[in-house]
Design a protein around this motif. Structure first.
Motif, short mmCIF file in Angstrom:
data_model
loop_
_atom_site.label_atom_id
_atom_site.label_comp_id
_atom_site.label_asym_id
_atom_site.label_seq_id
_atom_site.Cartn_x
_atom_site.Cartn_y
_atom_site.Cartn_z
N ASN A 167 0.82 -1.21 0.00
CA ASN A 167 0.00 0.00 0.00
C ASN A 167 0.85 1.26 0.00
N CYS A 201 -11.68 0.82 -9.49
CA CYS A 201 -10.98 1.01 -8.22
C CYS A 201 -10.12 -0.20 -7.85
N HIS A 202 -10.59 -1.37 -8.19
CA HIS A 202 -9.85 -2.60 -7.86
C HIS A 202 -8.97 -2.95 -9.05
N THR A 245 -6.13 -3.15 -5.99
CA THR A 245 -6.52 -1.93 -5.30
C THR A 245 -5.78 -0.77 -5.93
N ARG A 272 -5.19 1.76 -4.27
CA ARG A 272 -4.53 2.32 -3.09
C ARG A 272 -5.04 3.73 -2.77
N LYS A 278 -10.19 3.31 2.26
CA LYS A 278 -9.23 2.77 1.32
C LYS A 278 -9.80 1.57 0.57
N THR A 279 -9.54 1.53 -0.74
CA THR A 279 -9.94 0.37 -1.53
C THR A 279 -9.15 -0.84 -1.06
N GLY A 304 -7.46 -4.52 -1.16
CA GLY A 304 -7.04 -5.46 -2.20
C GLY A 304 -7.98 -6.65 -2.22
#
Lengths: 158, 355
Positions: free
Chosen positions: B102, B217-218, B224, B226, B283-284, B286
């Motif tokens: 991250n 987003c992913h 992610t 991030r 936060k997105t 993972g």
């Protein structure tokens, strides 16, 4: 035709660039025609989710480099209604006064060029750019120079 | 025949799709951690692993990192929100696996490095509840020799010693890479089409990078971006990134602070604490090994992957704080499509044994 496309930023409309077709450098003209900009990103093409720098060479209509202007670069995603999640800053010019002078730094951050400062070769850097999502970004260059204020916009598909 | 192939998701990938898929795999080495000079030293990772499981770095002697980050639960704890003998938290325990990749740490990103993050729970009064002096004392009593080998004489500054404990924990966490999954083997074989992923999983992948828009987003090899987004979950008083950004700038353990071994801090330098999309943004996470880390969301409010997909399918509720990410629209998919996406997500499980 192909060289024109390459010089002007690849396929599609002149002011739209796809990251996978991004070739360095890209030349664009400001809206009122006062200036020409040649810009490139480091890294290139513009990465997603990583900090990058935009270096712009500012030229007058005749192609002469302008060292005493200002160039600020910003970007937004119009369809998403937001800009970048970072606060980019212009790189410092070359100055005769000490560069850690707070008043000088404040002036540069505010987008003005203090006395005794210049950008050799007409090269201006904007640091701390980040495109945090894929999709269509609009990159905007705001320029001040001898011919006054002008701007240019370019769409960039990440 | 063509209907059968179409229904079973055996359409070939476009050039754009292949480019997208190749960007999702494999998992690279973790990014540099310039503030931590021992981040990549094996002896630091070994010491960090021992400390990760040591409950004596806590006020009551009964809480270690592994109390909440359990290796056999995907390095999370399977609970809605964190709980330890001293108290109950308000957020779901994120996995430590892949965490070192991250940019920002905690759900709200209030730490800018894994080593800074690791000091947070140590000193949090409702987590380990240790004091810096207590951390130093434990190091002196139990870990003097390996600590001295890494950092020289043990500092008299307890906060510096605490930061160094964070640094060996980071070194350990950098070894916790999500392992290769069937998805990775499938992508490695592309453009040759294989049966490494089932037809259903391939269809789910197609939706993931296409019509479902998950990849907005992913994305990236850890799935992610991030970054932080408000997806419009019910507001429970947790402002998320809007506070985390300011806290990151003020955190004494941050890159610009006295315990960092580098002052080259571009992420911190250019962070915009006033970005309009920060309120109630988190936060997105993972998605590698996501099937092993239920429940989901920052508040643990979704028990299963099916619940998550149903949420995105309907996007219920009014957003009271901030605004929902504008790229999100209700998917309105059929059950079979949601099942396909879930099947794809399960294909992100690492195939090797747990760490």
């Amino acid at each position: 035709m192909i060289w024109w496309l390459l010089a002007c930023g690849g396929s599609g409309p002149e002011n739209r660039l796809r990251s996978e077709e991004h070739q360095q450098p890209v030349e664009i003209q400001t809206a009122a025609g006062h200036y020409r900009l040649t810009w490139q990103s480091w890294p290139s093409p513009i990465p997603m989710g990583e900090l990058f720098v935009v270096e712009t060479t500012l030229l007058d209509k005749e192609g002469k480099a302008l060292e005493n202007g200002t160039v600020r670069v910003d970007a937004r995603m119009p369809a998403h209604g937001h800009g970048m999640a970072t606060r980019p800053l212009p790189a410092l010019p070359t100055c005769s006064a000490p560069q850690q002078d707070p008043a000088l730094l404040a002036a540069i951050e505010a987008g003005t060029l203090p006395e005794g400062c210049s950008y050799p070769g007409g090269k201006y850097k904007m640091e701390g750019m980040k495109f945090h999502m894929p999709g269509e970004w609009t990159i905007r260059f705001d320029v001040t120079g001898p011919a006054g204020v002008d701007h240019a916009e370019l769409r960039y598909a990440l | 025949m063509w209907l059968f192939l179409f229904a079973c998701g055996t359409r070939s990938w476009s050039e754009d799709d292949l480019r997208t898929l190749k960007a999702l795999s494999p998992v690279p080495a973790p990014p540099p951690s310039p503030g931590n000079s021992v981040a990549d030293r094996p002896e630091a990772a070994a010491l960090g692993r021992t400390i990760f499981f040591d409950p004596k770095f806590s006020a009551d002697g009964n809480v270690s990192c592994s109390t909440c980050h359990m290796p056999d639960r995907g390095f999370a704890d399977g609970q809605k929100v964190a709980s330890v003998p001293r108290g109950i938290g308000t957020r779901n325990v994120p996995t430590v696996e892949g965490a070192a990749w991250n940019t920002w740490f905690f759900w709200d990103g209030r730490a800018d490095s894994a080593w800074a993050q690791a000091t947070g729970p140590l000193l949090n009064p409702i987590e380990h509840a240790a004091t810096p002096e207590g951390v130093r004392q434990r190091v002196v009593e139990q870990y003097a020799e390996p600590f001295t080998a890494l950092f020289g004489a043990i500092s008299e500054d307890p906060l510096r010693v605490t930061s160094q404990v964070g640094k060996v924990l980071e070194a350990y966490e950098r070894s916790l890479s999500p392992g290769s999954s069937r998805f990775d083997r499938y992508v490695a074989a592309l453009p040759e089409e294989t049966e490494i992923l089932t037809a259903q999983e391939r269809e789910g992948l197609r939706l993931f990078i296409g019509d479902a828009g998950c990849i907005n987003c992913h994305n990236g090899p850890l799935f992610t971006d991030r970054s932080f987004h408000n997806i419009g979950l019910p507001y429970t008083g947790d402002g998320g990134r809007v506070f985390g950004a300011s806290q990151a700038l003020a955190n004494p353990m941050n890159c610009l602070g006295p315990y960092s071994e580098s002052q080259d801090c571009p992420e911190l330098r250019y962070l915009d604490p006033a970005f309009a999309d920060w309120p109630a943004a988190f936060k997105t996470p993972g998605l590698r090994n996501v099937s092993r880390t239920a429940p989901y969301m920052h508040d643990g409010s979704m028990a299963t992957l099916q619940d998550v997909l149903l949420f995105y399918n309907q996007l219920p509720g009014e957003v009271r704080v901030g605004h929902r990410e504008l790229t999100l629209v209700p998917l309105r998919f059929q059950a079979a499509d949601l099942a396909a996406i879930e099947a794809f997500l399960r294909s992100l499980e690492s195939e090797a044994a747990s760490h």
